[in-house]
Write an enzyme that holds these catalytic residues in place. Sequence first.
Site, PDB file in Angstrom:
ATOM      1  N   CYS A 116       0.858  -1.295   0.263  1.00  0.00           N
ATOM      2  CA  CYS A 116       0.068  -0.016  -0.497  1.00  0.00           C
ATOM      3  C   CYS A 116       0.946   1.267  -0.476  1.00  0.00           C
ATOM      4  O   CYS A 116       1.533   1.661   0.620  1.00  0.00           O
ATOM      5  CB  CYS A 116      -0.590   0.364   1.124  1.00  0.00           C
ATOM      6  SG  CYS A 116      -1.907   1.617   1.777  1.00  0.00           S
ATOM      7  N   ARG A 126       7.059   8.530   8.029  1.00  0.00           N
ATOM      8  CA  ARG A 126       7.078   9.447   9.331  1.00  0.00           C
ATOM      9  C   ARG A 126       7.348   9.028  10.928  1.00  0.00           C
ATOM     10  O   ARG A 126       7.362   9.002  11.913  1.00  0.00           O
ATOM     11  CB  ARG A 126       5.746   9.656   9.471  1.00  0.00           C
ATOM     12  CG  ARG A 126       5.712  10.761   7.713  1.00  0.00           C
ATOM     13  CD  ARG A 126       4.016  11.586   8.191  1.00  0.00           C
ATOM     14  NE  ARG A 126       4.300  12.682   7.188  1.00  0.00           N
ATOM     15  CZ  ARG A 126       2.592  13.035   6.586  1.00  0.00           C
ATOM     16  NH1 ARG A 126       2.091  12.437   7.467  1.00  0.00           N
ATOM     17  NH2 ARG A 126       2.780  13.826   5.770  1.00  0.00           N
TER      18      ARG A 126
HETATM   19  N1  COA Z   1      -0.465   7.663  -0.881  1.00  0.00           N
HETATM   20  C1  COA Z   1       1.069   8.169   0.394  1.00  0.00           C
HETATM   21  N2  COA Z   1      -0.364   9.227   0.970  1.00  0.00           N
HETATM   22  C2  COA Z   1      -1.136   9.577   0.926  1.00  0.00           C
HETATM   23  C3  COA Z   1      -2.103   8.748  -0.035  1.00  0.00           C
HETATM   24  C4  COA Z   1      -1.753   7.959  -0.881  1.00  0.00           C
HETATM   25  N3  COA Z   1      -2.320   7.609  -1.766  1.00  0.00           N
HETATM   26  N4  COA Z   1      -3.282   9.322   0.558  1.00  0.00           N
HETATM   27  C5  COA Z   1      -3.018  10.316   1.551  1.00  0.00           C
HETATM   28  N5  COA Z   1      -1.434  10.264   1.684  1.00  0.00           N
HETATM   29  C6  COA Z   1      -1.180  10.520   2.600  1.00  0.00           C
HETATM   30  C7  COA Z   1      -1.187  12.846   2.558  1.00  0.00           C
HETATM   31  O1  COA Z   1      -1.302  13.968   1.562  1.00  0.00           O
HETATM   32  C8  COA Z   1      -1.679  13.186   4.452  1.00  0.00           C
HETATM   33  O2  COA Z   1      -0.098  14.129   4.213  1.00  0.00           O
HETATM   34  P1  COA Z   1      -0.320  15.549   5.484  1.00  0.00           P
HETATM   35  O3  COA Z   1       0.073  14.398   6.365  1.00  0.00           O
HETATM   36  O4  COA Z   1       0.797  15.495   4.996  1.00  0.00           O
HETATM   37  O5  COA Z   1      -1.926  15.782   5.045  1.00  0.00           O
HETATM   38  C9  COA Z   1      -1.864  12.479   5.231  1.00  0.00           C
HETATM   39  O6  COA Z   1      -1.264  10.527   3.922  1.00  0.00           O
HETATM   40  C10 COA Z   1      -2.030  12.040   6.118  1.00  0.00           C
HETATM   41  O7  COA Z   1      -2.308  10.595   7.434  1.00  0.00           O
HETATM   42  P2  COA Z   1      -3.309   9.942   8.027  1.00  0.00           P
HETATM   43  O8  COA Z   1      -4.507  11.004   8.116  1.00  0.00           O
HETATM   44  O9  COA Z   1      -2.699   9.159   8.902  1.00  0.00           O
HETATM   45  O10 COA Z   1      -4.106   9.248   6.891  1.00  0.00           O
HETATM   46  P3  COA Z   1      -5.367   9.286   6.829  1.00  0.00           P
HETATM   47  O11 COA Z   1      -6.609   8.443   7.973  1.00  0.00           O
HETATM   48  O12 COA Z   1      -5.863  10.882   6.242  1.00  0.00           O
HETATM   49  O13 COA Z   1      -6.258   8.524   5.536  1.00  0.00           O
HETATM   50  C11 COA Z   1      -5.695   7.654   3.390  1.00  0.00           C
HETATM   51  C12 COA Z   1      -5.142   8.115   4.609  1.00  0.00           C
HETATM   52  C13 COA Z   1      -4.680   7.157   2.265  1.00  0.00           C
HETATM   53  C14 COA Z   1      -5.599   6.092   3.831  1.00  0.00           C
HETATM   54  C15 COA Z   1      -6.580   7.896   2.668  1.00  0.00           C
HETATM   55  O14 COA Z   1      -6.572   8.648   2.373  1.00  0.00           O
HETATM   56  C16 COA Z   1      -7.732   7.189   1.664  1.00  0.00           C
HETATM   57  O15 COA Z   1      -8.035   5.900   2.098  1.00  0.00           O
HETATM   58  N6  COA Z   1      -7.681   6.685   0.627  1.00  0.00           N
HETATM   59  C17 COA Z   1      -8.451   6.802  -0.614  1.00  0.00           C
HETATM   60  C18 COA Z   1      -7.829   4.871  -0.597  1.00  0.00           C
HETATM   61  C19 COA Z   1      -5.826   5.485  -1.098  1.00  0.00           C
HETATM   62  O16 COA Z   1      -5.717   6.257  -1.583  1.00  0.00           O
HETATM   63  N7  COA Z   1      -5.297   4.457   0.092  1.00  0.00           N
HETATM   64  C20 COA Z   1      -3.946   4.168  -0.166  1.00  0.00           C
HETATM   65  C21 COA Z   1      -3.397   3.685  -1.135  1.00  0.00           C
HETATM   66  S1  COA Z   1      -3.776   1.315  -0.876  1.00  0.00           S
END
Ligand code: COA
Length: 142
Positions: A116, A126
């Site tokens: 992922c 981080r």
């Molecule tokens: N890949 C890497 N990092 C990502 C990301 C991705 N696809 N999507 C969001 N992030 C980062 C954001 O840039 C954010 O950074 P910031 O803190 O500098 O703004 C950070 O994740 C937020 O962290 P956190 O609060 O712990 O995450 P979240 O609870 O907001 O959830 C995801 C993050 C990715 C799970 C959510 O955005 C999501 O469900 N996205 C759709 C599904 C997806 O793309 N999953 C990941 C690939 S499997």
Amino acid sequence: MFDVWNFCPSVIFELIQRINSIQRVILFADQTGSGETMASGGSEAPKIVWSERVGRFETEDREAYLEYELRDGGRVMDILHTYVPRSKRGVGLASHLCVAAFAHAQSHSLSVIPTCSYVSDTFLPRNPSWNSILHQDLKSHI
Ligand code: COA
């Protein structure tokens, strides 16, 4: 005679301000999905449940989850996908899911493959202390 309406505007204004700030706390708690803990100070982790049958770590309402598959005879945890509903993003919920998964892997002597992109590109940079349990072939690349 004492006119209550000449006296009260500032008191009423103060009251409205207080109600507004209480509403903001309730709204924030609701958005994070962990009303009790976030409303009372902010740092306590939400409860994450291990659902072995479906290969997930998830919030109690199952809306947010981290999905994995076991490989190499059950010795390797491949983290495939992390999902948090739009309304709850940006407050570290995915990070809590990852901590639960990595802590579980560590306590069961599993190594981890971070398929992922959230895990490989955001969580691990981080939280580099978890690099120590990455699958051997990956350690040099992360
Ligand atoms: N890949 C890497 N990092 C990502 C990301 C991705 N696809 N999507 C969001 N992030 C980062 C954001 O840039 C954010 O950074 P910031 O803190 O500098 O703004 C950070 O994740 C937020 O962290 P956190 O609060 O712990 O995450 P979240 O609870 O907001 O959830 C995801 C993050 C990715 C799970 C959510 O955005 C999501 O469900 N996205 C759709 C599904 C997806 O793309 N999953 C990941 C690939 S499997």
